[in-house]
Design a protein around this motif. Structure first.
Motif, PDB file in Angstrom:
ATOM      1  N   GLU A 165       0.803  -1.674  -0.137  1.00  0.00           N
ATOM      2  CA  GLU A 165       0.098  -0.219  -0.172  1.00  0.00           C
ATOM      3  C   GLU A 165       0.859   1.493  -0.077  1.00  0.00           C
ATOM      4  N   HIS A 166       1.767   1.304   0.864  1.00  0.00           N
ATOM      5  CA  HIS A 166       2.719   2.199   0.860  1.00  0.00           C
ATOM      6  C   HIS A 166       3.806   1.947  -0.683  1.00  0.00           C
ATOM      7  N   CYS A 167       4.400   1.476  -1.106  1.00  0.00           N
ATOM      8  CA  CYS A 167       5.515   1.845  -2.494  1.00  0.00           C
ATOM      9  C   CYS A 167       4.718   1.108  -3.154  1.00  0.00           C
ATOM     10  N   ALA A 168       3.581   0.822  -3.478  1.00  0.00           N
ATOM     11  CA  ALA A 168       2.797   0.817  -4.884  1.00  0.00           C
ATOM     12  C   ALA A 168       1.354   0.935  -4.916  1.00  0.00           C
ATOM     13  N   PRO A 169       1.503   2.002  -4.610  1.00  0.00           N
ATOM     14  CA  PRO A 169      -0.449   2.811  -3.707  1.00  0.00           C
ATOM     15  C   PRO A 169      -1.401   2.271  -5.095  1.00  0.00           C
ATOM     16  N   SER A 170      -1.020   2.214  -6.712  1.00  0.00           N
ATOM     17  CA  SER A 170      -1.991   1.623  -7.523  1.00  0.00           C
ATOM     18  C   SER A 170      -1.792   0.465  -7.670  1.00  0.00           C
ATOM     19  N   PHE A 171      -1.709  -0.309  -7.073  1.00  0.00           N
ATOM     20  CA  PHE A 171      -1.422  -2.045  -7.387  1.00  0.00           C
ATOM     21  C   PHE A 171      -2.290  -2.386  -7.449  1.00  0.00           C
ATOM     22  N   ASP A 172      -3.059  -3.799  -8.004  1.00  0.00           N
ATOM     23  CA  ASP A 172      -4.758  -4.531  -7.931  1.00  0.00           C
ATOM     24  C   ASP A 172      -4.481  -6.055  -7.667  1.00  0.00           C
ATOM     25  N   PHE A 173      -4.391  -5.474  -6.544  1.00  0.00           N
ATOM     26  CA  PHE A 173      -4.547  -7.170  -5.953  1.00  0.00           C
ATOM     27  C   PHE A 173      -5.669  -8.734  -6.548  1.00  0.00           C
ATOM     28  N   LYS A 174      -6.372  -7.248  -6.660  1.00  0.00           N
ATOM     29  CA  LYS A 174      -7.521  -8.515  -7.716  1.00  0.00           C
ATOM     30  C   LYS A 174      -7.040  -8.975  -8.817  1.00  0.00           C
TER      31      LYS A 174
END
Length: 368
Positions: free
Chosen positions: A96-105
């Motif tokens: 969340e801090h390092c790659a806030p746009s990452f999509d866990f889905k």
């Protein structure tokens, strides 16, 4: 306590390793995030991104005593239990801090490296020990979450119990940044149909002068008092999150080292070590050789050396079997209820069980 705590007595089914499947390479590898633990016994706190420890070249010969005292089996598990949070929180908070746009889905598998190593040993018919992996299906059954299970997070090694010299060797050759301990990296990659998010422990990195200058400047303001009293709140908030100390804006890439200590008379066990460095794409392996605790030489290997091609081929064959095993496992889970479940391997026999453990916390499920 046992591996069967909170599990159904009768297994849902027995599982076997698949055979005669195509080899599968690891593809699209990248570092997504990292975290370390702040060296504070009072409040388990994360440093994000974490800074990896540095390799300090020792003067040889080096004589060391046998490892003794309390040692960690699972440091992250221990810290998360103390904080009463899911052991997944460091992974999710660091991403969340390092790659806030990452999509866990987009993920199909979330795990740590130890989960995959245990499964690969079992697939290859050489399980190192009995083990258990707790399982959850999330994201409309599209994502399998694997959680490491340990009966105890620490062990006490008394005089007369031989556990080697590895811990004492690392104390002499690895230096952590001020206030940080136990560095972990979060990586993403693909094998077969699975897009994977994986955490793994980092032992050391090769010294780099530019990095060290920046690190000294960065860490000069981070004292233990700062780390425990001046933490920032994660976007993941509430009783299920950990306090976070921000240490930099971006996670960096380094040349990481895997350290092994072994008796001088023994050859490097590449069948055991290669999967570990392959899964984390670790660039260097240092094999420190000793005679009854006197370290006399350190053999240094580049893990992309052409001499290791045969081990890479064997690894990718086993990885193909792992992909097929995971595919069958997910199919089985979808057919047997809502979970959670657990894989239990005892004396090489793998069984799937229902579990009465709690489901994953809402703060994690909301990411899907």
């Amino acid at each position: 306590m046992s591996l069967h705590k909170n599990l159904s007595k009768a297994p849902l089914k027995s599982l076997v390793a698949p055979l005669d499947v195509p080899s599968v390479p690891l593809e699209g590898f990248s570092t997504l995030a990292s975290f370390s633990w702040i060296n504070s016994p009072e409040v388990p706190t994360l440093a994000i991104p974490g800074d990896p420890p540095k390799w300090i070249e020792p003067q040889l010969p080096l004589r060391l005593p046998q490892d003794q005292g309390t040692r960690y089996i699972d440091h992250t598990g221990d810290q998360c239990e103390k904080a009463n949070v899911s052991r997944l929180m460091p992974l999710f908070q660091s991403v969340e801090h390092c790659a806030p746009s990452f999509d866990f889905k987009e993920l199909n598998l979330i795990c740590n490296r130890n989960n995959l190593r245990n499964l690969l040993r079992w697939i290859e018919g050489r399980p190192k020990k009995d083990f258990r992996i707790d399982l959850h299906l999330v994201n409309d059954n599209n994502t399998l979450v694997m959680l490491q299970y340990e009966i105890e997070f620490t062990e006490y090694v008394s005089l007369g119990q031989f556990r080697g010299y590895g811990d004492n060797f690392r104390k002499k050759t690895v230096r952590f940044p001020s206030a940080q301990v136990k560095h972990n990296r979060v990586v993403t990659y693909r094998f077969g149909q699975f897009r994977v998010l994986m955490t793994h422990k980092v032992e050391a990195h090769v010294e780099n002068r530019d990095y060290d200058d920046n690190l000294e400047s960065l860490m000069s303001s981070l004292s233990v008092q700062d780390a425990t009293e001046n933490t920032t709140k994660s976007k993941i908030v509430g009783p299920d999150s950990l306090p976070v100390r921000r240490t930099a804006d971006k996670v960096k890439e380094y040349e990481f080292i895997e350290i092994k200590t072994m008796a001088q008379r023994k050859p490097v066990d590449w069948a055991e070590f290669y999967p570990q460095i392959y899964l984390s794409q670790t660039k260097l392996l240092y094999a420190a050789l000793h005679s009854r605790g006197e370290f006399v030489t350190i053999d240094k290997y580049k893990t992309d050396d052409l001499k290791l091609v045969e081990y890479k081929k064997s690894m990718e064959k086993s990885l193909g079997q792992l992909v097929e095993f995971l595919r069958r496992l997910v199919t089985s889970l979808k057919a047997v209820g809502n979970g959670p479940w657990a894989l239990v391997c005892v004396e090489g026999n793998m069984t799937l069980h229902d579990s009465t453990d709690a489901t994953l916390p809402d703060v994690i499920l909301s990411k899907f």
